[in-house]
Motif scaffolding. Structure first.
Motif, mmCIF file in Angstrom:
data_model
loop_
_atom_site.group_PDB
_atom_site.id
_atom_site.type_symbol
_atom_site.label_atom_id
_atom_site.label_comp_id
_atom_site.label_asym_id
_atom_site.label_seq_id
_atom_site.Cartn_x
_atom_site.Cartn_y
_atom_site.Cartn_z
ATOM 1 N N ASN A 426 58.427 -112.280 61.376
ATOM 2 C CA ASN A 426 57.590 -113.281 60.672
ATOM 3 C C ASN A 426 57.671 -114.449 60.522
ATOM 4 O OD1 ASN A 426 56.308 -110.334 59.707
ATOM 5 N ND2 ASN A 426 58.460 -110.370 57.763
ATOM 6 N N TYR A 427 59.079 -114.908 60.924
ATOM 7 C CA TYR A 427 59.424 -116.544 60.937
ATOM 8 C C TYR A 427 60.268 -117.416 61.618
ATOM 9 C CZ TYR A 427 58.679 -114.705 56.387
ATOM 10 O OH TYR A 427 58.666 -113.905 54.866
ATOM 11 N N GLU A 428 59.556 -118.911 62.170
ATOM 12 C CA GLU A 428 60.513 -119.184 63.362
ATOM 13 C C GLU A 428 61.324 -120.008 63.100
ATOM 14 O OE1 GLU A 428 57.260 -122.249 65.479
ATOM 15 O OE2 GLU A 428 56.582 -122.261 63.729
ATOM 16 N N LYS A 538 64.581 -113.156 52.465
ATOM 17 C CA LYS A 538 63.838 -113.332 53.255
ATOM 18 C C LYS A 538 62.402 -114.480 53.542
ATOM 19 C CE LYS A 538 64.699 -109.113 54.094
ATOM 20 N NZ LYS A 538 65.771 -108.570 53.313
ATOM 21 N N ILE A 539 63.899 -115.999 53.181
ATOM 22 C CA ILE A 539 62.682 -116.947 53.445
ATOM 23 C C ILE A 539 63.135 -117.752 55.046
ATOM 24 C CG2 ILE A 539 63.712 -119.301 52.137
ATOM 25 C CD1 ILE A 539 63.906 -116.559 50.415
ATOM 26 N N PRO A 540 61.742 -117.762 55.005
ATOM 27 C CA PRO A 540 60.912 -118.738 56.676
ATOM 28 C C PRO A 540 62.739 -119.653 56.444
ATOM 29 C CG PRO A 540 59.826 -119.090 54.892
ATOM 30 C CD PRO A 540 60.478 -118.473 53.817
ATOM 31 N N PRO A 541 63.318 -119.493 57.976
ATOM 32 C CA PRO A 541 64.652 -120.494 57.947
ATOM 33 C C PRO A 541 64.762 -122.110 58.229
ATOM 34 C CG PRO A 541 64.197 -118.570 59.423
ATOM 35 C CD PRO A 541 62.955 -118.394 58.618
ATOM 36 N N ARG A 542 63.297 -122.413 58.483
ATOM 37 C CA ARG A 542 62.279 -124.118 58.145
ATOM 38 C C ARG A 542 62.993 -124.416 56.449
ATOM 39 N NH1 ARG A 542 59.393 -125.034 63.425
ATOM 40 N NH2 ARG A 542 60.739 -124.038 65.449
#
Length: 754
Positions: A426-428, A538-542
């Motif tokens: 889901n995320y970069e 599930k927080i976007p890592p960036r």
């Protein structure tokens, strides 16, 4: 066993977009996380369409960060310190976020010269925004250790310190941890075997806050309960903070035996054993040890056992048997003394030009003496360090080794659990060069701070590199221990010993080395724990990286600015002898830090803990700590059905009194009484009430005290308007003889001759 809490975690009143590429994300995959507690607690679903870095996130997050940083530093200089954790903000921002979602306009704004647009209201306030705001608040609630250095230079040594050097010290010691976190992220975050138990408490609290709630019949909602307690706490705190400060420590024994030194040593809650003393002030309860409502019951029992053994068995025996000339000095004190029992005259052994130890002056004056309690507190800190290593090896060693092997296999095969797969789909990911760039920049700025400004911090370039090497070496093993056992051994004793032997006689070099070595590792552990929380939620890592980075810079700046402001505006801050009656600015924590800088930096461990000093026997505590967990481990193996044996935690017992000083006996007694009542009696008899209200009660009490104290300062105390001048205005417990020596021939002002 598998479970899903997806509906609770991703509830949104708006329908999800029908994006075919996301269809597989809204359906549970097999929950193959190897840790049962994680499987039972963490959601296995994700909705990547939910906005995270919104206007609400920035607005509420930055306000939370700034407020917590300001309040915690503001209270850090006061007689009764109060620590406000991020849990308070976590609870308070939820209704504020929902209010903003209900009232802010949904109009989209364009950013000039770009194609970007944003809206102040992207829809219902969601869980991802809430998590990021809490990460902001977490940055604000974690104190900046380097501020202690600035304080002792300005308020205790009365030396000048360039504000730019001080600011760089505050920033670099906090930010270096990003580098170590980036190096070990794949081992300590991506691996499902590194599960960070403390994060599950946060996950559970987020779930509770985001579940829909109806007001019980005849009761109140959790928000209403919070507001009721907050207002009550706010109104009551006017009594201990302004009208009757003596109520923070009531020591009746001293009032009965007014002329007895021994009776006052036994009864004083601030300067003695505290038998019969208590306080009617929430900051007495939670000021030094944190809220007892948020401390597990087994930990409270371990701490109280350690407290009673140390304070009521070991210390009285040592004092009244006159070990280390104990009766020449106060029973309980964090100060340092000479052989005659007088406060140690630091100006006789510290060269004013070089700010280093004057060996001729030292040899012609006196060795350094400590109160018996302060001496044993160092011995117990040695024991706690080795006991932690021994305890973790015996009770968790096999588990840690197994999880480390599984982690290496997972990384080699490039597989992950359900949470890792969802995050990668889901995320970069955050590029490694982001971490390395921060590491390189902070290393350069650290060298500038220490080597520049005429070397005011005394630490040479090789000291910075050695401190960084220690932090880098210990981050992975301590990270593994913390991520699997929820216990974090500290490096402060190791760093003080290393630099104390290598580079003695330089107080600022010692504390700067300790801060760069210990705090940068501790910060790395905190960053990794937050990354794992983001992983679970599930927080976007960036987005997580940006929030952590901005939160750290902002909070460090606010801590520094608040400290610099108070140090330059509060006259005689940190000097109780010169402060007016009723003034709370006594800096108990910094007083301990100052005396530690004399012990480890000016005099050094070679002249303290070897045959050249007074306390070489304290080194035996290293062995005592190493062996202490062994009998408990053997008993747990011999009687495996007796589960309570495994709850005996020798590192906690040996380290129980590590907060003393600056904490006092009355703080432990009040903290323990409240903790036992709520975590045993209320928990067992009214479990439903406890589950619903306990943590909210804690946050509301903290918030009420904090807001009233700040209001009092800005409206009255900043104008030198304190309470009515009467007996109860004194912040002491009216036990003047408790600090007197009991040895013959020692003369101290205000004490009877013996």
């Amino acid at each position: 066993m598998t479970t899903s809490m997806g509906d609770d975690f991703t509830h949104n009143s708006e329908p999800r977009p029908k994006n075919p590429s996301h269809d597989h994300l809204t359906v549970d995959e097999e929950n193959d996380n190897p840790i049962e507690q994680v499987r039972l607690t963490v959601s296995t679903t994700d909705d990547p369409s939910l906005p995270a870095l919104t206007f609400r996130t920035w607005f509420l997050g930055l306000i939370s960060c700034v407020l917590l940083a300001f309040v915690n530093q503001f209270f850090g200089y006061r007689q009764n310190q109060l620590y406000i954790s991020s849990v308070s903000a976590q609870i308070v921002v939820l209704p504020l976020g929902r209010l903003m979602a209900a009232t802010l306009p949904k109009k989209k704004f364009s950013i000039p010269l770009t194609k970007w647009t944003f809206t102040m209201n992207p829809g219902p306030f969601n869980l991802k925004e809430h998590v990021l705001i809490t990460i902001f608040a977490n940055s604000g609630s974690n104190s900046v250790y380097a501020v202690n250095i600035i304080t002792i230079v300005r308020a205790f040594y009365h030396k000048s310190l360039h504000p730019v050097a001080a600011f760089l010290l505050s920033q670099t010691t906090q930010m270096l941890g990003y580098g170590w976190a980036g190096v070990f992220r794949k081992y300590l975050v991506d691996s499902p075997y590194m599960w960070w138990p403390s994060n599950l408490v946060q996950v559970s609290l987020f779930r509770a806050l985001h579940e829909s709630e109806k007001r019980p019949k005849g009761g109140v909602t959790r928000l209403q309960f919070f507001l009721l307690v907050f207002m009550s706490s706010f109104a009551y705190y006017i009594v201990p903070s302004y009208l009757f400060p003596s109520i923070t420590a009531l020591s009746f024994v001293c009032w009965i035996w007014k002329d007895s030194i021994t009776a006052q040593q036994i009864g004083s809650g601030l300067h003695g054993l505290g038998i019969g003393s208590f306080g009617l002030d929430w900051s007495t309860v939670a000021g030094f040890l944190g809220s007892p409502l948020a401390t597990p019951g087994f930990a409270i029992v371990n701490i109280l056992v350690g407290f009673f053994i140390t304070l009521y068995v070991v210390i009285p025996i040592a004092y009244w048997s006159n070990a280390y000339e104990a009766r020449r000095f106060p029973f309980f004190s964090s100060h340092v003394f000479d052989s005659a029992g007088n406060p140690y005259n630091i100006t006789r052994v510290l060269d004013p030009k070089t700010f280093q130890l004057d060996e001729v002056g030292y040899n012609g004056y006196s060795k350094l003496y400590l109160s018996v309690f302060f001496a044993f507190s160092y011995g117990l800190s040695f024991a706690t360090l080795t006991a932690t290593i021994s305890h973790v090896a015996l009770f968790h060693g096999r588990t840690i080794w197994k999880m480390w092997r599984e982690t290496k296999v997972m990384l080699r095969d490039r597989v992950g659990d359900i949470h890792t797969r969802l995050m990668k789909k889901n995320y970069e990911a955050v590029p490694q060069w982001w971490f390395y760039t921060i590491l390189a920049a902070m290393l350069v700025l650290s060298l500038v701070a220490c080597e520049g400004f005429n070397g005011q911090l005394q630490l040479p370039w090789w000291g910075i590199l050695l401190a960084c090497a220690l932090a880098l070496f210990f981050t992975l093993p301590i990270g593994i221990i913390t991520a699997t056992t929820n216990q974090q051994p500290g490096l402060n004793v190791i760093t003080e010993l290393v630099i104390g032997y290598i580079y003695p006689g330089k107080p600022l070099a010692n504390v700067a080395f300790k801060t760069y070595g210990y705090i940068s590792m501790s910060q790395a552990i905190m960053f990794l724990a937050d990354f794992k929380l983001g992983h679970y939620m599930k927080i976007p890592p960036r987005s997580m990286f940006i929030v952590q980075l901005v939160g750290t810079v902002v909070s460090s700046s606010v801590y520094f600015a608040t400290a610099w402001w108070l140090l330059t505006t509060v006259e005689n801050i940190c000097d109780p002898k010169l402060l007016p009656d009723g003034s709370p600015w006594t800096c108990p924590g910094d007083d301990v830090f100052y005396n530690a800088s004399i012990i480890w930096g000016v005099v050094g461990p070679f002249r303290m803990f070897t045959k050249h000093g007074i306390y070489p026997e304290m080194n035996w505590f290293f062995l005592i700590g190493l062996l202490a967990p062994v009998p408990v481990w053997l008993l747990s193996r011999q009687f495996p059905k007796q589960k309570w044996i495994k709850l005996i935690n020798m590192p906690i017992i040996l380290g129980a009194t590590m907060a003393m000083p600056p904490a006092r006996a009355v703080n432990y007694i009040a903290w323990g009484a409240v903790g036992i009542f709520f975590n045993f009696y209320v928990y067992r008899k009214y479990k439903a009430w406890w589950a619903r209200h306990n943590y909210i009660l804690s946050a509301a009490l903290d918030a009420g005290v904090a807001f009233l104290a700040i209001l009092l300062y800005f409206t009255l105390q900043s104008k030198d308007i304190f309470g009515a001048n009467w007996w109860g205005l004194d912040t002491d417990d009216h036990c003047p003889l408790a600090t007197c020596p009991t040895a013959k021939g020692v003369v101290v002002d205000g004490c009877p001759a013996i």
